[in-house]
Scaffold this motif. Structure first.
Motif, PDB file in Angstrom:
ATOM      1  N   ASN A   1      -7.176   4.365  -7.913  1.00 51.01           N
ATOM      2  CA  ASN A   1      -6.466   3.589  -6.915  1.00 51.01           C
ATOM      3  C   ASN A   1      -5.880   2.293  -7.471  1.00 51.01           C
ATOM      4  O   ASN A   1      -5.421   1.446  -6.720  1.00 51.01           O
TER       5      ASN A   1
ATOM      6  N   ARG B   1      -4.297   3.230  -1.488  1.00 51.56           N
ATOM      7  CA  ARG B   1      -5.386   3.531  -0.581  1.00 51.56           C
ATOM      8  C   ARG B   1      -5.765   5.003  -0.665  1.00 51.56           C
ATOM      9  O   ARG B   1      -6.901   5.377  -0.480  1.00 51.56           O
TER      10      ARG B   1
ATOM     11  N   ASN C   1      -7.484  -1.494  -6.465  1.00 52.71           N
ATOM     12  CA  ASN C   1      -7.389  -1.088  -5.057  1.00 52.71           C
ATOM     13  C   ASN C   1      -5.959  -1.189  -4.530  1.00 52.71           C
ATOM     14  O   ASN C   1      -5.716  -1.614  -3.416  1.00 52.71           O
TER      15      ASN C   1
ATOM     16  N   SER D   1       0.822  -1.203   0.000  1.00 51.82           N
ATOM     17  CA  SER D   1       0.000   0.000   0.000  1.00 51.82           C
ATOM     18  C   SER D   1       0.862   1.262   0.000  1.00 51.82           C
ATOM     19  O   SER D   1       0.380   2.337  -0.291  1.00 51.82           O
TER      20      SER D   1
END
Lengths: 205, 982
Positions: free
Chosen positions: A165, A160, A157, A6
């Motif tokens: 994204n 974040r 995804n 992330s």
């Protein structure tokens, strides 16, 4: 995996700065190694270039890693760009590649990546080089495609805190890269045998 | 002498005695000591053995046996007062004790019984020159020379002694006589042998003597004849140029100076010499200015890299000269293109002239305009300048604006530069200096620290950072940082003492004084004084060494330095500060009892040690600790309160803003943050313990406990000393060595007044008034002196008044103190420090006139360009309480207008300068990161310590909003401009 996915952010390419005249040659020094003494400069550079901050551990790891995996670009004794990689089994992953905004469009990013490709080519245990790019970052994708990176998969995804994204994985086959180089060298050898550009410091002030 | 001493003993003991002497000479002290005891067992009163025992003990370990050694030597003299050996030994023990005056006296007595004893003569000479007894030194040197004329040292010693007593003519003759003996032996050497440095030095020394005697023709002759023998060519040339100039052979002198400049184009002395030889010294007529410009144009062509060839004409020429502007333009561009961060330092002398400042200003504006235009080039250039050139221009411009007191403009420029290249250390250091000039010491320290962290191998950045933390009253942090560059294997404090690091202990002492830690202030400042004593003692070894090595020129310089060492600025500053501390202690005796008893402190230390033992060993100052500890903006919240740092408290306040202040969204996020913090806390308890232990270790290492071997780590014993007696010693040295220093005079006055020595005080006041007749402090001193005399007991007052009366009449006529003070205030109504001084004295001599005087202080015409003056006025008014409240309010209002960035006047500004530190840390600089961003989740990196995610504080939010507003305004302005142009 030392760095959680992330947190990996890819450089946002800024819109092309319009120039009406040739770009001056910068005397850039690529010979400085990253150490615990100058790591703060890399941190400041990354803060200025990336929308998300890397944690303390990221920089601790950078210092501990093989110094060949981080190449710094210095101009007038100031850090203006850097590329940072890490080895994941038989792959070389590009974590960061950035150049301060006023120093872009001067081929510094290109040279940094070329130097890293040299490093990758020299290590026979590596088979692939890859990185992540935000799906909206066409500029970066165009840049990497010049060096033979190909779009592999899309990860949804992935970021974040960024929009969009999702990201693409760009990869380059290092085995094929080595073969190409060998072939090119064989063709060139009888004529002039031009040695590949050494990754050692080219210029210093 | 050994034989005569041994002869007094029976044969067996006699031989033991000889063996003892040999063992002593061989440094076998244990063996020598047992021999001495053996003889003393049979002959307890044998004087020479007693003396030798003392000497052996002193040589073994002087500190441990000092008293015993001196007692033994004294006893020995009692036993045989005419023994040469006993007196010699007594002198040697004194010498080891660094009591050179006593040592010289002992050697004098010893020499009486054997006037040609070479060893004692040598010892005596060394002590005499150390205590600057030059006539005695000459006598001894003469004796040595006649006793042993074949020795080179004895000749040179004699020459130097003659020189020192001022008999240069005789010194020259002696020098010639000695040099006359050389060639005979030298000719035998093969021509290819090593160059003879000693001989070369001697010839140069001879030239120096001739120059001091102003025998120019002879000096020139020496220089020309010995050209081949003199190896130090630059000095040879310099002397030759000087001599030729003095002889009036200006053209020849010019040639010499030009040659020197070819050799080193940055030596200012050579440039001044050349200018003088060309008749370009002093005020420049237009014709001379043209010649000056032409001269340096020529020199620049020859030495294109020389900075001095640019700065010399820029300083000398008037701004109106046609060549001034192009030269400056060329110089600045060159500095910027080359990327010279220190360019401003070179240009500083130009700021003495407002016209030159105007030219600089204009040029800078032009550069910025050209470089920020799309073409990105200097006006007139056909190519783009390098990408970093604009940063160097901005850096210079920021310093330029800062120097002119335009702090806000300077800040705007430097912030733009930091945004352009955030990795440049010099920009952060520059911002720190601007903050300092704004009066925000805390912000200055934090920015300097940010600069330091950019390059941990940069010693200068580290040093500056240490200094700035000390100025911000953070000696603990400073001690931690200064240790980074101390030797690894010793304690930092000891290393700094070994290095005689004066600036550090001076600043540290000042910080402790400001913080009210008197004992620690004394401890630090007295170190500076001690270092100076060490330097004076260090000369001792050089007296013989320099004669042996023939470095007479350097030796004379060293002796001069020894004479003027008490004018060293660090020592002077430390002495003045020490006197202030002592005066405080004398005025308020309650300060002399330590706040905590030694037992209490010892218990605390033990507790801390126990705490430390529990936790893991503190990590060395590695990357981890370094990044964490010293940057307040990155402080972990769970360390709050552990590290004594001003900014931490501020940060905590910001984080702990009450929930009502936050928007619902913010509140939700804060809640989430708190939950996560808790989770993290539970998980990382071990980490916390380690952190606390490390912080405890940090505290322990702090200034309070500097050394384990220190008997008085808190300096409490120093508080017990008589403050005024200590201060008087310093005051005497200060006045003696710097009679022309106002500060020294005033410091001495403070001491004399408190000691009731009115005549000494008067001398100091008169001295101060002679240096600076209009000094406000001298005015105060004058009034306070006569006020104390008036207040003194009648017995004293009568006598003193009689002596001081004529001086009083001379200095202030027949006026009363109040009248005199009123006249002063009337005369200096526009100068804030002067009015403040008058106001202080009103409080002393005419309390009823205070209201009017207060009004005068805050009147619009009463001002000062120095922030320090305003600060003093602020402190005085604040000290008056309700009486000064109205005036204080007025002063703050005026101060806020004059110094808009000073936290003293603009409370809201406190910390404003450090806001951008957050921006620099990435908060919230990028547009994609919204304030109040949630920190990353824990499960992402279970193996790692939590990421440094600093929650955006209320201030962070404000900064962000300000930035957004500024961006929007800029966009609107751009749009308007675009609309206007189309």
């Amino acid at each position: 995996m030392a760095i959680p996915s992330s947190k990996i952010i890819v450089c946002r390419y800024d819109p092309v700065v319009e120039r009406h005249h040739p770009v001056p040659e910068l005397k850039v020094n690529y010979g400085v190694h990253v150490t615990e003494k100058n790591i703060e400069q890399l941190r400041k550079l990354n803060i200025a270039c990336f929308p998300v901050r890397y944690g303390e551990q990221f920089y601790r790891d950078v210092v501990k890693r093989d110094p060949k995996l981080t190449i710094l670009a210095y101009y007038a004794d100031n850090l203006i760009g850097a590329i940072g990689c890490r080895v994941e089994e038989n792959k070389l992953y590009i974590m960061t590649l950035c150049v301060l905004k006023p120093y872009r469009r001067m081929h510094i990013g290109r040279i940094l990546l070329e130097k890293m490709l040299e490093v990758a080519a020299a290590d026979e245990s590596l088979t692939e080089m890859y990185l992540n790019v935000q799906t909206s970052n066409e500029c970066a994708m165009a840049f990497y495609s010049q060096f033979g990176f190909e779009k592999d998969a899309e990860i949804r995804n992935y970021y974040r805190r960024l929009e969009p994204n999702s990201c693409f994985v760009l990869t380059k086959d290092l085995v094929a890269f080595r073969q190409q180089r060998a072939a090119a060298a064989a063709v060139a050898a009888p004529i002039a045998a031009p040695a590949p550009v050494a990754p050692s410091p080219a210029a210093s002030d | 002498m050994m034989d005569s001493a041994a002869a007094k003993l029976p044969q067996r003991e006699g031989s033991i005695f000889k063996g003892m002497i040999k063992a002593y000479d061989d440094k076998e002290y244990k063996k020598a000591l047992s021999s001495a005891d053996l003889i003393l067992a049979g002959f307890p009163n044998h004087a020479e053995t007693l003396a030798m025992k003392g000497l052996i003990l002193s040589s073994q370990d002087h500190a441990a046996h000092k008293k015993e050694a001196l007692d033994l030597a004294k006893e020995a003299i009692k036993q045989d007062i005419r023994s040469l050996l006993c007196w010699h030994v007594f002198g040697m023990i004194h010498r080891t004790d660094k009591n050179y005056t006593e040592a010289a006296r002992c050697f004098q007595v010893a020499i009486r019984s054997d006037p040609s004893n070479l060893r004692i003569l040598n010892d005596l000479a060394q002590c005499q020159v150390q205590i600057r007894d030059y006539p005695g030194f000459l006598r001894t040197r003469h004796a040595l020379m006649t006793a042993q004329p074949t020795q080179k040292q004895n000749w040179l010693g004699f020459v130097v002694a003659l020189h020192l007593v001022g008999q240069r003519q005789k010194a020259l003759e002696a020098c010639n006589a000695y040099l006359g003996t050389i060639p005979a032996t030298k000719k035998e050497l093969p021509p290819s042998s090593e160059p003879d440095v000693e001989q070369s030095e001697l010839f140069l020394y001879k030239v120096q003597l001739q120059v001091e005697l102003e025998r120019w023709a002879e000096a020139l002759q020496t220089l020309d004849q010995q050209e081949a023998d003199i190896i130090d060519k630059p000095v040879w040339l310099q002397q030759r140029a000087l001599v030729l100039f003095k002889l009036g052979r200006l053209q020849d002198a010019e040639v010499c100076y030009r040659e020197l400049i070819d050799f080193n184009s940055e030596c200012h002395a050579d440039h001044y010499g050349l200018q003088e030889a060309l008749g370009l010294k002093g005020d420049l007529t237009p014709e001379k200015a043209d010649r000056m410009a032409a001269l340096y144009q020529d020199l620049r062509q020859k030495h294109p890299a020389s900075i001095t060839c640019f700065t010399m004409p820029l300083i000398a020429l008037p701004a109106s000269h046609p060549s001034f502007r192009p030269t400056l333009d060329c110089f600045l561009r060159r500095c910027f293109v080359k990327g010279m961060p220190a360019a401003f330092i070179e240009a500083k002398p130009l700021y003495a002239s407002p016209e030159k400042v105007a030219v600089i200003d204009e040029l800078l504006r032009g550069y910025v305009e050209g470089l920020t235009s799309p073409a990105q080039r200097f006006a007139g250039d056909d190519h783009e300048a390098g990408a970093a050139v604009i940063v160097f221009v901005w850096l210079f411009q920021a310093q330029h604006l800062d120097r002119r007191g335009l702090f806000q403009e300077a800040l705007a420029v430097i912030e733009g530069a930091i945004r352009h290249t955030p990795t440049m250390l010099d920009l952060l250091a520059c911002k720190s200096r601007i903050a300092k000039h704004c009066g925000d010491v805390k912000a200055a320290a934090q920015w300097m620290d940010a600069a330091r962290r950019m390059d941990l191998a940069d010693r200068s950045a580290n040093t500056n950072s240490v200094k700035y933390w000390l100025r911000a009253d953070e000696p603990v942090v400073a001690a931690r940082l200064v240790a980074l560059f101390a030797k690894q294997d010793s304690e930092a404090h000891e290393h700094l003492c070994d290095m005689q690091c004066m600036w550090y202990f001076l600043e540290k002492g000042r910080a402790h004084h400001r913080m009210g830690e008197y004992s620690m202030a004394l401890k630090s400042l007295r170190l500076v004084d001690k270092f100076l004593g060490e330097m004076i003692d260090d000369q001792f070894e050089f007296h013989n060494y320099c004669l042996r090595k023939c470095t007479l020129r350097a030796y004379m310089q060293m002796l001069d330095l020894g004479q003027s060492i008490y004018t060293n600025r660090y020592w002077m500053a430390a002495a003045v500060e020490l006197i202030k501390v002592y005066c405080d202690l004398a005025d308020r005796p309650e300060l002399r009892t330590p706040r905590k008893s030694p037992a209490e402190l010892a218990r605390e230390a033990a507790e801390e040690a126990a705490k430390k033992a529990q936790g893991p060993a503190p990590a060395p100052f590695d990357l981890d600790l370094d990044l964490d500890l010293v940057c307040p903006a990155r402080q972990r919240t769970h360390w709050d309160g552990v590290i004594p740092m001003g900014a931490v408290g501020r940060w905590v306040v910001a984080v702990a803003a009450s929930p009502e202040d936050l928007s619902p969204e913010e509140r939700k996020k804060a809640k989430l943050r708190a939950k996560q913090a808790e989770k993290r806390k539970a998980k990382k308890e071990d980490h916390d313990t380690a952190a606390t232990a490390a912080a405890a270790a940090l505290l322990e290492e702090s200034s309070l406990k500097t050394s384990k071997t220190d008997e008085d780590p808190y300096g409490h014993k120093l508080l017990a000393l008589d403050p005024l007696a200590e201060a008087a010693r310093l005051a005497k040295l200060l006045e003696e060595h710097s009679p022309r220093s106002l500060e020294a005079r005033l410091a001495a006055f403070e001491v004399s007044l408190r000691r009731g020595k009115y005549l000494l005080a008067l001398r100091s006041v008169r001295g101060a008034l002679a240096v600076a007749p209009e000094s406000p402090d001298a005015h105060c001193a004058l009034i306070r002196l006569f006020h104390s005399v008036d207040q003194a007991s009648p017995a004293v007052a009568g006598r003193v008044a009689e002596l001081l009366g004529p001086h009083r009449a001379e200095l202030m006529g027949q006026q009363s103190l109040a009248q005199f003070n009123r006249a002063w205030m009337g005369r200096h109504g526009t100068s804030m420090p002067s009015v403040l001084a008058g106001l202080r004295m009103v409080g002393l001599v005419e309390a009823e006139a205070e209201a009017a005087a207060l009004g005068q202080l805050v009147a619009p015409e009463c001002t000062s360009p120095k922030l320090a003056d305003w600060r003093h006025a602020h402190a005085y008014l604040a000290g008056l309480g309700t009486r000064g409240a109205a005036a204080l309010q007025e002063l703050v209002a005026r101060g806020a207008a004059r110094f808009p960035m000073a936290p003293l006047f603009v409370a809201a500004r406190a910390g404003a300068l450090t806001d951008d530190l957050l921006v620099l840390e990435g908060l919230p600089s990028g547009s994609t990161v919204a304030p109040g961003q949630t920190p990353p989740e824990e499960d992402d990196d279970a193996d790692e310590p939590p990421e440094e995610y600093i929650p955006i504080s209320a201030r962070g939010q404000a900064v962000y909003e300000r930035m957004q507003a500024a961006k929007a305004a800029a966009a609107a302005a751009a749009a308007a401009a675009a609309a206007g142009s189309s």
